[in-house]
Design a protein around this motif. Structure first.
Motif, PDB file in Angstrom:
ATOM      1  N   PHE A 298       0.727  -1.244   0.004  1.00  0.00           N
ATOM      2  CA  PHE A 298      -0.097   0.118  -0.056  1.00  0.00           C
ATOM      3  C   PHE A 298       0.935   1.215   0.001  1.00  0.00           C
ATOM      4  N   THR A 299       0.913   1.856  -1.121  1.00  0.00           N
ATOM      5  CA  THR A 299       1.650   3.068  -1.287  1.00  0.00           C
ATOM      6  C   THR A 299       0.857   4.476  -1.370  1.00  0.00           C
ATOM      7  N   LEU A 300       0.836   5.103  -0.103  1.00  0.00           N
ATOM      8  CA  LEU A 300      -0.064   6.272   0.149  1.00  0.00           C
ATOM      9  C   LEU A 300       0.726   7.677  -0.572  1.00  0.00           C
ATOM     10  N   THR A 301       0.238   8.498  -1.541  1.00  0.00           N
ATOM     11  CA  THR A 301       0.584   9.795  -1.983  1.00  0.00           C
ATOM     12  C   THR A 301      -0.297  10.729  -0.987  1.00  0.00           C
ATOM     13  N   PHE A 302       0.296  11.650  -0.521  1.00  0.00           N
ATOM     14  CA  PHE A 302      -0.426  12.897   0.277  1.00  0.00           C
ATOM     15  C   PHE A 302       0.375  13.953   0.544  1.00  0.00           C
ATOM     16  N   HIS A 303      -0.194  15.133   0.711  1.00  0.00           N
ATOM     17  CA  HIS A 303       0.526  16.390   0.686  1.00  0.00           C
ATOM     18  C   HIS A 303       0.220  17.066   2.087  1.00  0.00           C
ATOM     19  N   PRO A 304       1.012  18.071   2.290  1.00  0.00           N
ATOM     20  CA  PRO A 304       1.133  18.871   3.610  1.00  0.00           C
ATOM     21  C   PRO A 304      -0.244  19.564   3.885  1.00  0.00           C
ATOM     22  N   HIS A 305      -0.454  20.357   4.915  1.00  0.00           N
ATOM     23  CA  HIS A 305      -1.762  20.900   5.577  1.00  0.00           C
ATOM     24  C   HIS A 305      -1.720  22.067   4.334  1.00  0.00           C
ATOM     25  N   THR A 306      -0.600  22.786   4.064  1.00  0.00           N
ATOM     26  CA  THR A 306      -0.720  23.792   3.097  1.00  0.00           C
ATOM     27  C   THR A 306      -1.835  23.772   1.766  1.00  0.00           C
ATOM     28  N   HIS A 307      -1.836  22.327   1.616  1.00  0.00           N
ATOM     29  CA  HIS A 307      -2.886  21.980   0.660  1.00  0.00           C
ATOM     30  C   HIS A 307      -4.290  21.799   0.853  1.00  0.00           C
ATOM     31  N   ASN A 308      -4.294  21.686   2.110  1.00  0.00           N
ATOM     32  CA  ASN A 308      -5.749  21.231   2.844  1.00  0.00           C
ATOM     33  C   ASN A 308      -6.534  20.190   2.327  1.00  0.00           C
ATOM     34  N   TRP A 309      -6.012  19.129   1.891  1.00  0.00           N
ATOM     35  CA  TRP A 309      -6.365  17.991   1.686  1.00  0.00           C
ATOM     36  C   TRP A 309      -6.737  16.956   2.450  1.00  0.00           C
ATOM     37  N   ILE A 310      -5.675  16.799   3.489  1.00  0.00           N
ATOM     38  CA  ILE A 310      -5.890  15.900   4.598  1.00  0.00           C
ATOM     39  C   ILE A 310      -5.174  16.320   5.785  1.00  0.00           C
ATOM     40  N   ARG A 311      -5.376  15.879   6.943  1.00  0.00           N
ATOM     41  CA  ARG A 311      -4.874  16.255   8.215  1.00  0.00           C
ATOM     42  C   ARG A 311      -3.872  15.066   8.506  1.00  0.00           C
ATOM     43  N   ASN A 312      -2.855  15.647   9.304  1.00  0.00           N
ATOM     44  CA  ASN A 312      -1.833  14.751   9.982  1.00  0.00           C
ATOM     45  C   ASN A 312      -2.437  13.715  10.616  1.00  0.00           C
ATOM     46  N   GLY A 313      -3.386  14.004  11.432  1.00  0.00           N
ATOM     47  CA  GLY A 313      -4.141  13.186  12.437  1.00  0.00           C
ATOM     48  C   GLY A 313      -4.782  12.066  11.719  1.00  0.00           C
ATOM     49  N   GLN A 314      -5.353  12.237  10.508  1.00  0.00           N
ATOM     50  CA  GLN A 314      -6.038  11.373   9.648  1.00  0.00           C
ATOM     51  C   GLN A 314      -4.843  10.455   8.886  1.00  0.00           C
ATOM     52  N   ILE A 315      -3.641  10.798   8.879  1.00  0.00           N
ATOM     53  CA  ILE A 315      -2.455   9.778   8.534  1.00  0.00           C
ATOM     54  C   ILE A 315      -2.139   8.929   9.482  1.00  0.00           C
ATOM     55  N   VAL A 316      -2.288   9.432  10.711  1.00  0.00           N
ATOM     56  CA  VAL A 316      -1.973   8.814  12.256  1.00  0.00           C
ATOM     57  C   VAL A 316      -3.086   7.871  12.097  1.00  0.00           C
ATOM     58  N   GLU A 317      -4.352   8.024  11.828  1.00  0.00           N
ATOM     59  CA  GLU A 317      -5.422   7.181  11.935  1.00  0.00           C
ATOM     60  C   GLU A 317      -5.303   5.989  11.153  1.00  0.00           C
ATOM     61  N   ILE A 318      -4.725   6.142   9.935  1.00  0.00           N
ATOM     62  CA  ILE A 318      -4.588   5.190   8.837  1.00  0.00           C
ATOM     63  C   ILE A 318      -3.457   4.203   9.536  1.00  0.00           C
ATOM     64  N   VAL A 319      -2.476   4.720   9.875  1.00  0.00           N
ATOM     65  CA  VAL A 319      -1.363   3.891  10.595  1.00  0.00           C
ATOM     66  C   VAL A 319      -2.060   3.125  11.605  1.00  0.00           C
ATOM     67  N   ASP A 320      -2.799   3.866  12.607  1.00  0.00           N
ATOM     68  CA  ASP A 320      -3.327   3.178  13.860  1.00  0.00           C
ATOM     69  C   ASP A 320      -4.089   1.873  13.253  1.00  0.00           C
ATOM     70  N   HIS A 321      -4.902   2.260  12.031  1.00  0.00           N
ATOM     71  CA  HIS A 321      -5.649   1.193  11.595  1.00  0.00           C
ATOM     72  C   HIS A 321      -4.946   0.054  11.177  1.00  0.00           C
ATOM     73  N   ALA A 322      -3.642   0.068  10.374  1.00  0.00           N
ATOM     74  CA  ALA A 322      -2.838  -0.882   9.990  1.00  0.00           C
ATOM     75  C   ALA A 322      -2.350  -1.672  11.207  1.00  0.00           C
ATOM     76  N   VAL A 323      -1.632  -1.088  12.121  1.00  0.00           N
ATOM     77  CA  VAL A 323      -1.064  -1.772  13.234  1.00  0.00           C
ATOM     78  C   VAL A 323      -2.159  -2.516  14.138  1.00  0.00           C
ATOM     79  N   ALA A 324      -3.261  -1.777  14.359  1.00  0.00           N
ATOM     80  CA  ALA A 324      -4.216  -2.587  15.088  1.00  0.00           C
ATOM     81  C   ALA A 324      -4.882  -3.890  14.478  1.00  0.00           C
ATOM     82  N   LYS A 325      -4.995  -3.810  13.094  1.00  0.00           N
ATOM     83  CA  LYS A 325      -5.491  -4.832  12.592  1.00  0.00           C
ATOM     84  C   LYS A 325      -4.388  -5.994  12.188  1.00  0.00           C
ATOM     85  N   TYR A 326      -3.141  -5.630  11.865  1.00  0.00           N
ATOM     86  CA  TYR A 326      -2.222  -6.504  11.050  1.00  0.00           C
ATOM     87  C   TYR A 326      -1.104  -7.030  12.219  1.00  0.00           C
TER      88      TYR A 326
END
Length: 638
Positions: A298-326
């Motif tokens: 799973f390769t994720l492309t994302f951008h910093p908060h200056t683009h306003n497309w995703i929050r860093n907390g949402q990236i952490v949420e994705i990491v949490d999901h992967a670690v908790a499940k796998y």
């Protein structure tokens, strides 16, 4: 010499393309053509559901790890801004195993900025993204400009102390078709003024679909039964920069590792759902779950908060999901770490690219038709067959009979003319070669290569047929034309034309009563791409001839194994209205043409147009032609 380790060239060459007429790799009926990609022209999009896989256990080097994740952020110019945005993500990654593996794609940056050393010491890799961030990179009729911004970024990133860049991402590749075969042949496969080059790209996206029977419907469809991931593809932009159902590393044009980025990324989510929408994050988690089933990356492309497309907390949420499940089944990597493990564990330490940035004689190929990639290596130092055993989960190493590259007195490396195909009903691979130093046919029997003493018998057309001479391609290809699971042999150069059938009982070749259409060659007199492609344009299951060079073009349909391409539906000399776009240019270079999803696509510095979408000017950098309009130009106006 350290600069020489920046990766792997793309020698995107050769002139025979296989396209099934549908997205994805060859299905069972097309098994005879499953190896055509090895000798085909540069095509960033040839993999798909039925292509042989390179699963995580094959390259990871750690028992029990089955899912790999690469987090990659684009556009860094001011490291302080990225420190603020990335810090919660990096600290979360450190809690897993003390590392903070993540890749930053940067146009240009102050190499002396101390923040870069903090990133590098934590496990971050800093990679290339062009110097000026042009969208698209190939534009305004100026290839030199595109090459300059590509080179300059690599050379700047290479000066960062302690950094070893290996990867590149094309600007705006998530919102437009900014990648193309011409990018790989004319930019990526060259070295920079500083002598640097890269070994990995992540400019192609990857779409998971309901066509994959291994994936539960709940993962690939929404509650309303819409495609969960397909809804993100921006059809209004004629977006086609993606492969389907292939979440694995693969090789483009023999010498570039491609790491396809999962759909959706944060721009695609913003385009569909508006910024920072939890629905996008939920679909990213679903993509992780699907790729875990496939033992992929799973390769994720994302951008910093200056683009306003995703929050860093949402990236952490994705990491949490992967670690908790796998748990320990998942591991996070930077692009540099993936590159090193691919080279070390899959290729046995022999990189795709030699020290001078040229072909190192390494090929990924499913030798035993078991659906997983194997490796063959044939250079001046190593001749090796590396077969992956899925049951034992290990690489079994044996010999390889011939060199895949030759080296001249100046140190330049040339493809040796070894042709891969399927000549056995088992589907196992065979290789054929005739050059000044090697000649013969070998069959892989599941564990080793066996020479066929009559493997070249009957291969005559105005003299013996050679696959290479003086380092030049002679236009020999192994292709299954009649769909019986066994390849025919085609030769097409200015001095030799012919089509031959393999006779396994007689161990020799029989010449068939047709050739390529008159005036069509696979290579020109210099061994360069002459502009011939084999594509199933009329979608009858057989490969048709599309030929187009600066002077003329032709489309001829395959009718039978007795008559060949006897039905000429279009031909002409340039210039004409509704002509077939050039496949090669007058200088012999790739014009950026590929065939995918029932379309001919062209992307180069001379293509593109501006359109209005949502009240804003949007650049469409490609020219695309549906197959019906190739068959009948009048269909464009119907």
């Amino acid at each position: 010499m350290a600069a020489r380790w920046f990766g792997s060239v793309v020698l995107c060459c050769f002139v025979l393309a296989y396209a099934a007429g549908t997205a994805g790799g060859a299905a069972a009926a097309d098994a005879g053509n499953r190896l055509v990609y090895l000798d085909a022209p540069c095509d960033p999009y040839y993999v798909g559901l039925h292509a042989a896989k390179l699963t995580t256990p094959q390259w990871i080097g750690e028992p029990g790890v089955e899912l790999a994740i690469v987090l990659s952020i684009d556009d860094m110019q001011k490291p302080a801004v990225y420190e603020t945005f990335l810090r919660p993500i990096l600290e979360r990654l450190k809690k897993i195993d003390g590392r903070a593996p993540l890749s930053i794609m940067t146009p240009h940056v102050d190499a002396a900025d101390p923040q870069l050393q903090t990133f590098l010491n934590e496990g971050v890799s800093v990679e290339s993204h062009t110097y000026d961030h042009p969208c698209p990179c190939l534009e305004k009729g100026d290839l030199a400009r595109a090459k300059a911004t590509f080179d300059r970024s690599i050379d700047v990133v290479a000066t960062i102390p302690g950094n070893r860049p290996v990867a590149f991402r094309m600007p705006c590749c998530d919102s437009m078709n900014s990648a193309s075969p011409r990018f790989f042949t004319e930019l990526f496969n060259k070295t920079t003024p500083g002598g640097n080059f890269l070994g990995m790209d992540s400019s192609v996206f990857m779409l998971l679909t309901a066509n994959d029977p291994a994936l539960p419907r709940a993962l690939v469809r929404d509650a309303d039964l819409r495609p969960r991931f397909g809804k993100y593809v921006p059809a209004d932009r004629q977006y086609g920069n993606f492969v389907e159902d292939y979440p694995y590393p693969y090789v483009i044009g023999r010498l570039c590792w491609e790491m396809p980025s999962a759909i959706p990324d944060d721009w695609l989510g913003n385009n569909l759902h508006k910024p920072r929408n939890p629905l996008t994050v939920a679909d990213m988690k679903a993509a992780i779950d699907a790729i875990a089933i496939k033992q992929g990356v799973f390769t994720l492309t994302f951008h910093p908060h200056t683009h306003n497309w995703i929050r860093n907390g949402q990236i952490v949420e994705i990491v949490d999901h992967a670690v908790a499940k796998y748990g320990r089944k998942v591991k996070f990597f930077s692009f540099r770490e993936v590159y090193d493990r691919l080279t070390g564990n899959v290729l046995g330490g022999v990189p795709l690219r030699a020290a001078n940035g040229q072909d190192n004689g390494v090929r990924l190929v499913d030798l035993d038709n078991d659906g997983t990639m194997d490796v063959v290596i044939g250079n001046e130092k190593t001749r090796q067959t590396r077969r992956w055993s899925p049951g034992e989960r290990r690489w079994i190493v044996g010999d390889f009979p011939v060199p895949l590259v030759t080296v001249d007195s100046a140190g330049n490396r040339h493809e040796a003319g070894v042709r891969f195909g399927v000549l056995q009903k088992s589907g196992h691979a065979s290789i054929l070669v005739r050059n000044e130093k090697a000649a013969g046919l070998w069959h892989f029997d599941g564990s080793q290569w066996a020479a066929d003493p009559r493997g070249l018998a009957g291969l005559e057309a105005n003299g013996p047929i050679a696959t290479a001479r003086a380092g030049r391609d002679r236009g020999v290809r192994l292709v299954d034309l009649d769909r019986d699971g066994v390849c025919e042999l085609i030769v097409g150069n200015p001095g030799q034309q012919g089509v031959f059938r393999w006779l396994p009982d007689r161990h020799g070749w029989e010449r068939l009563p047709f050739t390529l259409p008159e005036g069509v060659s696979i290579v020109d007199g210099q061994g360069r791409d002459a502009g011939c492609r084999l594509v199933d344009v009329d979608e009858d299951g057989h490969l048709d001839v599309v030929f187009s060079n600066p002077e003329r073009y032709l489309l001829a349909l395959f009718t039978s194994i007795e008559e060949g391409w006897s039905r000429k539906v279009r031909s002409g000399k340039r210039p004409q209205q509704d002509e077939i776009p050039m496949i090669v240019r007058a200088d012999g270079t790739d014009n950026g043409v590929w065939f995918q999803r029932r379309h001919l696509w062209v992307q180069n510095e001379d293509t593109g147009r501006d359109v209005q979408i949502g009240g804003q000017k949007v650049r469409i950098p490609t020219d695309s032609r549906p197959y019906p309009t190739l068959l009948d130009p009048a269909a464009r106006t119907k």
